[in-house]
Design a protein around this motif. Sequence first.
Motif, mmCIF file in Angstrom:
data_model
loop_
_atom_site.group_PDB
_atom_site.id
_atom_site.type_symbol
_atom_site.label_atom_id
_atom_site.label_comp_id
_atom_site.label_asym_id
_atom_site.label_seq_id
_atom_site.Cartn_x
_atom_site.Cartn_y
_atom_site.Cartn_z
ATOM 1 N N ARG A 121 34.867 -2.541 76.545
ATOM 2 C CA ARG A 121 33.393 -1.804 76.464
ATOM 3 C C ARG A 121 32.640 -2.502 75.791
ATOM 4 O O ARG A 121 32.756 -2.264 74.408
ATOM 5 C CB ARG A 121 33.446 -0.504 76.645
ATOM 6 N N ILE A 385 35.873 2.600 83.224
ATOM 7 C CA ILE A 385 35.825 2.588 81.820
ATOM 8 C C ILE A 385 34.423 1.932 81.486
ATOM 9 O O ILE A 385 33.505 2.174 80.673
ATOM 10 C CB ILE A 385 36.892 2.181 81.116
ATOM 11 N N TYR A 390 30.197 6.203 82.157
ATOM 12 C CA TYR A 390 30.262 6.748 80.871
ATOM 13 C C TYR A 390 29.108 6.102 80.181
ATOM 14 O O TYR A 390 28.619 4.829 80.323
ATOM 15 C CB TYR A 390 31.603 6.467 80.392
ATOM 16 N N LEU A 392 28.725 5.469 75.676
ATOM 17 C CA LEU A 392 29.314 5.114 74.613
ATOM 18 C C LEU A 392 28.815 5.855 73.155
ATOM 19 O O LEU A 392 27.614 5.306 73.033
ATOM 20 C CB LEU A 392 29.868 3.676 74.350
ATOM 21 N N LEU A 397 34.084 7.752 74.769
ATOM 22 C CA LEU A 397 33.176 7.607 75.768
ATOM 23 C C LEU A 397 32.831 9.061 76.361
ATOM 24 O O LEU A 397 33.582 10.237 76.340
ATOM 25 C CB LEU A 397 34.362 7.202 76.973
#
Length: 489
Positions: A121, A385, A390, A392, A397
């Motif tokens: 991510r 993910i 989501y 961050l 998350l």
Amino acid sequence: MAAATAQVTEQLGKMTLVSEESMKQKNAAAPANAQMSDMELNGFMQLYERFVRSKGEKKAQLDWAKIQSPDDNMLKPYAELPSPSPEEEAALLNKLVVCKLNGGLGTSMGCKGPKSIIDVRSNATFLDLIVQQIETLNKENSGVDVPLVLMNSFNTADDTDKIIRKYKDAQVNVLTFNQSRYPRILTETLEPLPWTHSDYDAEDWYPPGHGDVYAALMNSGIVDKMLAEGKEYIFVSNVDNLGAVVDTKILKMMADCNSEYCMELTDKTRADIKGGTLINYEGKSSLLEVAQVPKEYVGEFKSIKKFKVFNTNNIWMSLSAIKRIMEKGMELDIIENGKEARGQKVIQLETAIGAGISYFSNACGANVPRSRFLPVKTTSDLLLIQSNLYTLNKGTLVMNPERMFSSTPAITLGPEFKKVAGYNARFGSIPDVIELDHLTVSGNVSFGKKVSLRGTVIIVCQEGSSIMIPDGAILENKVVTGSLAIMDH
């Protein structure tokens, strides 16, 4: 009865049983890179001898009638756990050690080295995010110093030790230790594989499962070191579970209840029917795995009606309890894992961390939200993910508030997406999945930029053909087959 005993004895006699003395002799005579340490050799011999003995014994089965669902005292509803005060939180955090199981490689996703260094991510790896999480705890709570401990395998140790140098300026003390390295066993002869030939290869060995964490923690000196520094609890979880963040509500519950062990479990879906579950067996907390279930009850075990939760492998434990138990000795159920190596059938003897629950006092479970179980085992998981499902926040998350449902979409990507390189090449950008319920993709399919997927979307490309979803396309409750480029928005 005597005839049956004689038959078993004869069968055992046909096996090439490896005595402890002969194992030591072979270990001493083996090439240096095919030798085990004394602790590894002792641990392997204990596991091996139990395995051999079990071949001559009738396996004891659980009495199904004695299996009961845990009550609210044994399986605590997470929503009812009180939050600690700021002062309590800082005190609890100062007693905590975080341990991540970091023994796996990224080979199944086409990556080299430890799985924990895959970008997941915003150009951050699993380890990057974990360090951010713990650094945030240490920075935002005055006087708090939560260390991060990584349990490596022989496959990941060297690379990990090099990688963690990048965190030398982070406000996190990162420690590492290695789990054991055991030899694979030839199914036919029960001889350890490395000592049947001279050309040693890493394929001859394996890390014996996450149940090895108890012995490895003790043998490494980490338990004694942490206890000497005033630490009391350790939170163990898989390095690829991005939902396994420190939660002081669970820590407070353990302190308030004087619990030595807490297993996090979450509600089962039809995709989780094989996961182990918490049971009350003769008044004690125990973990029930599908392999332990009598054949006639397997259907009942897999049902989501009777067994409603499954083990996330997020485990909280008392360090002093681990020391006490390991000094007395712990025997976990052996998982006999059949494999192939060097063109021969082999056996790996493994154990699981959850099986240790019955050794701890006041052991319990916590029924946690699904958000605490976000494992990345495949690129299908990676898509979730990386998506806008989501956001961050300091390495953690957080579910996008625009998502109307607490559940996550079910995503199945075909083999063309299995490797990370192929997966990356097939997405111009990660699609919008805020309103997605289910996605199945099969065949030579590619996605342009800013694609939106809503409801149930199934895309099946015929062999020899291709499907390209263009930039800006919106697919809502659609089934796409054949060979085409979708042009409607």
